[in-house]
Design an enzyme around this catalytic site. Structure first.
Site, mmCIF file in Angstrom:
data_model
loop_
_atom_site.group_PDB
_atom_site.id
_atom_site.type_symbol
_atom_site.label_atom_id
_atom_site.label_comp_id
_atom_site.label_asym_id
_atom_site.label_seq_id
_atom_site.Cartn_x
_atom_site.Cartn_y
_atom_site.Cartn_z
ATOM 1 C CB CYS A 59 36.729 85.345 -13.425
ATOM 2 S SG CYS A 59 35.345 86.191 -14.218
ATOM 3 C CB CYS A 84 35.885 88.019 -20.152
ATOM 4 S SG CYS A 84 37.188 89.191 -19.678
ATOM 5 C CB CYS A 131 26.592 94.966 -11.626
ATOM 6 S SG CYS A 131 28.033 94.027 -12.088
ATOM 7 C CB CYS A 181 31.185 85.607 -10.853
ATOM 8 S SG CYS A 181 31.567 86.575 -9.408
ATOM 9 C CB CYS A 203 40.899 86.229 -14.239
ATOM 10 S SG CYS A 203 41.481 87.809 -14.897
ATOM 11 C CD GLU A 229 25.686 87.030 -15.565
ATOM 12 O OE1 GLU A 229 24.929 86.058 -15.638
ATOM 13 O OE2 GLU A 229 26.764 87.002 -14.980
HETATM 14 N N1 SAH Z 1 37.043 92.639 -16.346
HETATM 15 C C1 SAH Z 1 36.836 93.625 -15.349
HETATM 16 C C2 SAH Z 1 35.424 93.731 -14.824
HETATM 17 C C3 SAH Z 1 34.622 92.479 -14.590
HETATM 18 S S1 SAH Z 1 34.717 91.546 -13.124
HETATM 19 C C4 SAH Z 1 37.776 93.408 -14.187
HETATM 20 O O1 SAH Z 1 38.384 92.353 -14.121
HETATM 21 O O2 SAH Z 1 37.929 94.311 -13.366
HETATM 22 C C5 SAH Z 1 34.411 92.553 -11.736
HETATM 23 C C6 SAH Z 1 35.214 92.139 -10.518
HETATM 24 O O3 SAH Z 1 34.813 90.836 -10.026
HETATM 25 C C7 SAH Z 1 36.702 92.030 -10.830
HETATM 26 O O4 SAH Z 1 37.456 92.623 -9.802
HETATM 27 C C8 SAH Z 1 36.910 90.533 -10.861
HETATM 28 O O5 SAH Z 1 38.246 90.175 -10.642
HETATM 29 C C9 SAH Z 1 35.965 90.066 -9.762
HETATM 30 N N2 SAH Z 1 35.648 88.630 -9.797
HETATM 31 C C10 SAH Z 1 35.574 87.822 -10.876
HETATM 32 N N3 SAH Z 1 35.297 86.565 -10.509
HETATM 33 C C11 SAH Z 1 35.188 86.569 -9.162
HETATM 34 C C12 SAH Z 1 34.913 85.560 -8.200
HETATM 35 N N4 SAH Z 1 34.708 84.301 -8.557
HETATM 36 N N5 SAH Z 1 34.877 85.933 -6.887
HETATM 37 C C13 SAH Z 1 35.096 87.206 -6.530
HETATM 38 N N6 SAH Z 1 35.358 88.201 -7.395
HETATM 39 C C14 SAH Z 1 35.410 87.894 -8.703
#
Ligand code: SAH
Length: 374
Positions: free
Chosen positions: A138, A131, A124, A362, A135, A111
């Protein structure tokens, strides 16, 4: 003589992945010319194709009027093969946020999200399908890594967004795509070469790229120090964002599991080196999770860590993933967190929550689609 029963070892057939078709956006400008020559087409045709694709955001050679008719089908097949089809678009914020779900040639879903603001229009994009960084807060991380995207597939998301802007499909009429952030699905540093090729496609001036300034491109990473160090060796001063989410290693080992390999101190030192080399301030991304990482003492520790660094903090209210026990911080805790950081002179902003109702940014739309298909 006793007979030993034969043990038959049965291995699963390795999953055969069909490689995405090669696209001329996978290649550097010289490679595109070489491809033309390989196909028996004069090299200058590669430049014409690049102008259509990167400047005019047109990926259909049948409409390229300066290309001889009998050459167009070959160019469509070998230069700009169709890499993705739109499954659906959803909009929010009065049409100013638009999320596109794409199906790649092998059925994989990714997406991209287009957001228009008064002073800029940002897309974006995803750099991987899924991935591998795991984390726990996420949605994309929960599904694991399916595969890396090619430069063609990542670039195609940008070109598609630019086309939507040109066509005036966003409120306010035709506009120019001004910013690109690698904050969709995937860890860009874990797909380094394709991401770098894409960044060059985005930033190179006409005819070789879209001509968007490197400063308007943000690469967001969990903090793969080896990748940050490689990036220091490139000549492209993109904006670096580090997904820190907590200043202490103990919690970060859980929130961003790659922290067990590269600790907070090492990640910040690598980001400092990047800032020294490029003169660019970097961002610290910090998802505010209620009672997990939003305590005053953590803000204090973060302030102490960042006060003499060329960094800016971007707080993101957690967007809870389905079924998660975690939720966004209370407003008063968020305000206190900001206040403490500011006492250290650390610049801090709270990110707006664009597209919440369409599961913005996300990996949730792709996840919902997979669930409904199953
Ligand atoms: N893998 C990369 C880029 C993708 S995510 C990274 O981690 O930086 C982009 C941003 O969204 C990252 O800072 C990630 O930690 C954040 N993110 C992911 N899931 C989220 C959620 N549920 N709520 C808020 N931020 C989130």
């Amino acid at each position: 003589m006793s007979t030993v029963p034969e043990i038959k070892l049965v291995f699963d057939e390795p999953k055969q992945r069909v490689k995405p078709p090669r696209h001329f956006a996978d290649l550097d400008p010289q490679g595109r010319k070489d491809l033309a020559v390989e196909l028996g087409i004069p090299a200058f045709r590669a430049n014409q194709a690049a102008v259509h694709f990167f400047t005019h955001h047109n990926d259909d050679p049948e409409t390229w009027s300066d290309i001889p008719k009998d050459m167009r089908a070959l160019m469509a097949e070998k230069f700009t093969p169709k890499l993705m089809t739109l499954v659906r678009s959803v909009t929010a914020d009065g049409g100013r946020t638009r999320k596109d779900l794409w199906k790649l040639h092998d059925g994989v879903l990714v997406e991209s999200v287009l957001m228009s603001y008064s002073d800029r229009t940002t897309v974006c994009i995803s750099s991987q399908a899924g991935c591998g960084m795991d984390c726990p807060f996420c949605a994309t991380g929960q599904g694991g890594l399916t595969r890396n995207l090619t430069a063609g597939e990542i670039t195609a998301q940008v070109v598609a967004a630019a086309r939507v802007c040109d066509a005036g499909e966003l409120p306010g009429g035709p506009t120019r795509l001004s910013n690109v952030v690698f904050m969709g699905m995937g860890e860009p540093m874990a797909n380094y070469n394709a991401v770098m090729r894409t960044i060059r496609n985005i930033t190179a001036p006409q005819p070789d790229g879209l001509g968007i300034g490197a400063r308007s491109v943000t690469l967001s990473t969990v903090g793969l120090v080896s990748g940050i160090e490689k990036l220091i060796g490139e000549d492209i001063p993109v904006t670096l964002a580090i997904s820190l989410h907590t200043p202490d290693d103990e919690l970060r080992d859980t929130l961003v599991p790659i922290n067990s390999r590269w600790k907070v101190k090492e990640v910040l030192e690598a980001a400092d080196k990047y800032a020294d080399k490029t003169g660019r301030r970097y961002s610290i991304e910090y998802a505010m999770i209620k009672d997990i990482n939003d305590q005053a003492w953590r803000s204090d520790l973060l302030g102490r860590l960042l006060k003499n660094r060329n960094a800016h903090v971007n707080l993101i209210p957690l967007n809870p993933t389905p079924g998660s026990k975690w939720t966004a911080s209370r407003p008063e805790d968020e305000a206190e967190f900001v206040r403490i950081l500011e006492t250290y002179g650390v610049p801090v902003t709270v990110r707006d929550t664009r597209g919440r109702e369409i599961d913005g940014a996300c990996g949730q739309l792709a996840a919902a689609e997979v669930t409904s298909e199953v």
